[in-house]
Design an enzyme around this catalytic site. Sequence first.
Site, PDB file in Angstrom:
ATOM      1  N   PHE A   1      -1.623  10.176   2.040  1.00 33.94           N
ATOM      2  CA  PHE A   1      -2.461   9.734   3.159  1.00 33.94           C
ATOM      3  C   PHE A   1      -2.274  10.596   4.411  1.00 33.94           C
ATOM      4  CE2 PHE A   1      -4.591   5.643   2.099  1.00 33.94           C
ATOM      5  CZ  PHE A   1      -4.302   5.678   0.751  1.00 33.94           C
ATOM      6  N   ARG A   2      -1.082  11.200   4.566  1.00 35.07           N
ATOM      7  CA  ARG A   2      -0.866  12.065   5.733  1.00 35.07           C
ATOM      8  C   ARG A   2      -1.783  13.280   5.659  1.00 35.07           C
ATOM      9  NH1 ARG A   2       5.412  11.360   4.614  1.00 35.07           N
ATOM     10  NH2 ARG A   2       4.481  11.406   2.554  1.00 35.07           N
TER      11      ARG A   2
ATOM     12  N   LEU B   1       0.854  -1.198   0.000  1.00 37.90           N
ATOM     13  CA  LEU B   1       0.000   0.000   0.000  1.00 37.90           C
ATOM     14  C   LEU B   1       0.883   1.240   0.000  1.00 37.90           C
ATOM     15  CD1 LEU B   1      -2.501  -1.193   2.797  1.00 37.90           C
ATOM     16  CD2 LEU B   1      -2.526  -1.744   0.346  1.00 37.90           C
TER      17      LEU B   1
ATOM     18  N   ARG C   1      -4.859   6.978  -8.919  1.00 36.93           N
ATOM     19  CA  ARG C   1      -5.464   6.055  -9.900  1.00 36.93           C
ATOM     20  C   ARG C   1      -6.781   5.504  -9.371  1.00 36.93           C
ATOM     21  NH1 ARG C   1      -0.405   2.306 -10.352  1.00 36.93           N
ATOM     22  NH2 ARG C   1       1.103   3.978 -10.418  1.00 36.93           N
TER      23      ARG C   1
ATOM     24  N   ASN D   1       3.781   2.774   7.375  1.00 40.62           N
ATOM     25  CA  ASN D   1       3.743   3.944   8.267  1.00 40.62           C
ATOM     26  C   ASN D   1       2.391   4.281   8.874  1.00 40.62           C
ATOM     27  OD1 ASN D   1       6.531   4.987   7.974  1.00 40.62           O
ATOM     28  ND2 ASN D   1       5.932   5.017   5.820  1.00 40.62           N
TER      29      ASN D   1
ATOM     30  N   GLU E   1      12.910  -3.623  -2.489  1.00 37.68           N
ATOM     31  CA  GLU E   1      13.020  -4.147  -3.853  1.00 37.68           C
ATOM     32  C   GLU E   1      14.474  -4.130  -4.325  1.00 37.68           C
ATOM     33  OE1 GLU E   1       9.121  -2.661  -6.038  1.00 37.68           O
ATOM     34  OE2 GLU E   1       9.607  -1.459  -4.291  1.00 37.68           O
TER      35      GLU E   1
HETATM   36  P1  AMP Z   1       5.311   4.703  -1.647  1.00 36.19           P
HETATM   37  O1  AMP Z   1       4.630   4.808  -2.983  1.00 36.19           O
HETATM   38  O2  AMP Z   1       5.451   3.287  -1.180  1.00 36.19           O
HETATM   39  O3  AMP Z   1       6.608   5.474  -1.589  1.00 36.19           O
HETATM   40  O4  AMP Z   1       4.343   5.407  -0.603  1.00 36.19           O
HETATM   41  C1  AMP Z   1       4.156   6.791  -0.606  1.00 36.19           C
HETATM   42  C2  AMP Z   1       2.924   7.142   0.196  1.00 36.19           C
HETATM   43  O5  AMP Z   1       3.037   6.648   1.533  1.00 36.19           O
HETATM   44  C3  AMP Z   1       2.730   8.627   0.382  1.00 36.19           C
HETATM   45  O6  AMP Z   1       2.081   9.199  -0.721  1.00 36.19           O
HETATM   46  C4  AMP Z   1       1.868   8.690   1.620  1.00 36.19           C
HETATM   47  O7  AMP Z   1       0.522   8.634   1.215  1.00 36.19           O
HETATM   48  C5  AMP Z   1       2.196   7.424   2.372  1.00 36.19           C
HETATM   49  N1  AMP Z   1       2.867   7.697   3.650  1.00 36.19           N
HETATM   50  C6  AMP Z   1       4.182   7.916   3.865  1.00 36.19           C
HETATM   51  N2  AMP Z   1       4.411   8.148   5.192  1.00 36.19           N
HETATM   52  C7  AMP Z   1       3.213   8.090   5.815  1.00 36.19           C
HETATM   53  C8  AMP Z   1       2.768   8.249   7.153  1.00 36.19           C
HETATM   54  N3  AMP Z   1       3.609   8.511   8.145  1.00 36.19           N
HETATM   55  N4  AMP Z   1       1.439   8.108   7.404  1.00 36.19           N
HETATM   56  C9  AMP Z   1       0.574   7.842   6.399  1.00 36.19           C
HETATM   57  N5  AMP Z   1       0.942   7.679   5.122  1.00 36.19           N
HETATM   58  C10 AMP Z   1       2.229   7.798   4.820  1.00 36.19           C
END
Ligand code: AMP
Length: 399
Positions: free
Chosen positions: A284-285, A209, A241, A335, A384
């Site tokens: 999401f933050r 996610l 998306r 996170n 990865e």
């Molecule tokens: P990724 O595509 O795996 O790099 O994930 C990026 C996404 O992780 C960001 O757009 C945020 O929505 C989410 N994210 C990162 N840190 C946090 C956090 N502390 N709490 C909630 N969502 C987070």
Amino acid sequence: MKILVINAGSSSLKYQLMDSVSHDVLAKGLCERIGIDGRLTHKVPAKDAKYEFNIAMPTHSEAIQSVLDALVSPEHGVIADVKEIDAVGHRVVHGGEAFAQSVLITDDVMKAIEDCIPLAPLHNPANITGIRACQKVMGNVPMVAVFDTAFHQTMPEKAYLYALPYEYYENDKVRRYGFHGTSHRYVSARAAAMLGRDAKELKIITCHLGNGSSVSAVDCGKSVDTSMGFTPLAGLPMGTRSGDLDAGILEYLMTKYDMDIKEMLNILNKKSGVLGISGVSSDFRDLEDAAKEGNHRAELALESFQYNVKKLIGAYAAAMGGVDAIVFTAGVGENDMGTRMAVASGLEFMGVKMDAQANSTRGKEAVISASDSKVKVLLIPTDEELMIATDTAEIVGSL
Ligand code: AMP
């Protein structure tokens, strides 16, 4: 072995130099604005150091050369000579049906990756450019391709076939491929290791996610279903998306607003998902902050995302006839304790019992289910690059 891991995009290139035995990241960084001007960010974790340079990068070849220069630089380098790099591992997005695992790059392999361009017209050309640039600059160093799609090639026909006229599969290879395969493979293997069990005796649901999201069913160490499809647009609602939707909506909206397919796809890829529902953000933050302030649509976006992850867990438990472990990974999964809790709550009927205290952690491996939970719930940061380095070292080591 020292392995250089490369993830080439159209105007950017990420790299990591890893020791495949100790798993130490010796250096990592990012080339940006390739073809425009050129910028290199180079980090040396052991020194906690970060360097930034403006370097002309008209093509990926100059970008690779600037990475090699940084790696051997007396001031901020980590090796004395480029010859210390034993092999290069390249992330390649689409391997179609040609690749069920990582492979040594040969002329035939390059041809097969080129043949997959119609399946990933944005990504494979950039990956190919990255490989060619490395070949040009680094000569005969062995190189390995690691595909996002490969892990999912074990899906049975009933899981990957769309209910379209069969000739679209036979002639045009329209089927579910799935993506994030390197991540699903890594975290499912780590889950088995954390549980002290053989992956061959486990049914695992892996939830990657992040900004892009997918869920996979991993039975006996093999992917048997996954939520992304022919393209990464399918499955869960994501940052921007849409995920799955009724194809009839396309015709309805395109007619009503006189849009062509490019405009429609731009909406589905860039303006939908949790950004589309909330109108606030794809992050999401931001959504959590807005929801706390009473923004209903931000709350709805989070709820919709969490509900869809939960539904997939139910579906994949049914598909596998049970589940031993659920894994959360990637930016949100690693996170966002609130999302993990919301997804897992309500699954008590199938043996999932969370430990709120254990779940209030982030970014490190942990069992976050209660000790008496029949289904183990795990938080596992994905890696990865380590998977790419490991595959590369294995393949090159056996030459
Ligand atoms: P990724 O595509 O795996 O790099 O994930 C990026 C996404 O992780 C960001 O757009 C945020 O929505 C989410 N994210 C990162 N840190 C946090 C956090 N502390 N709490 C909630 N969502 C987070």
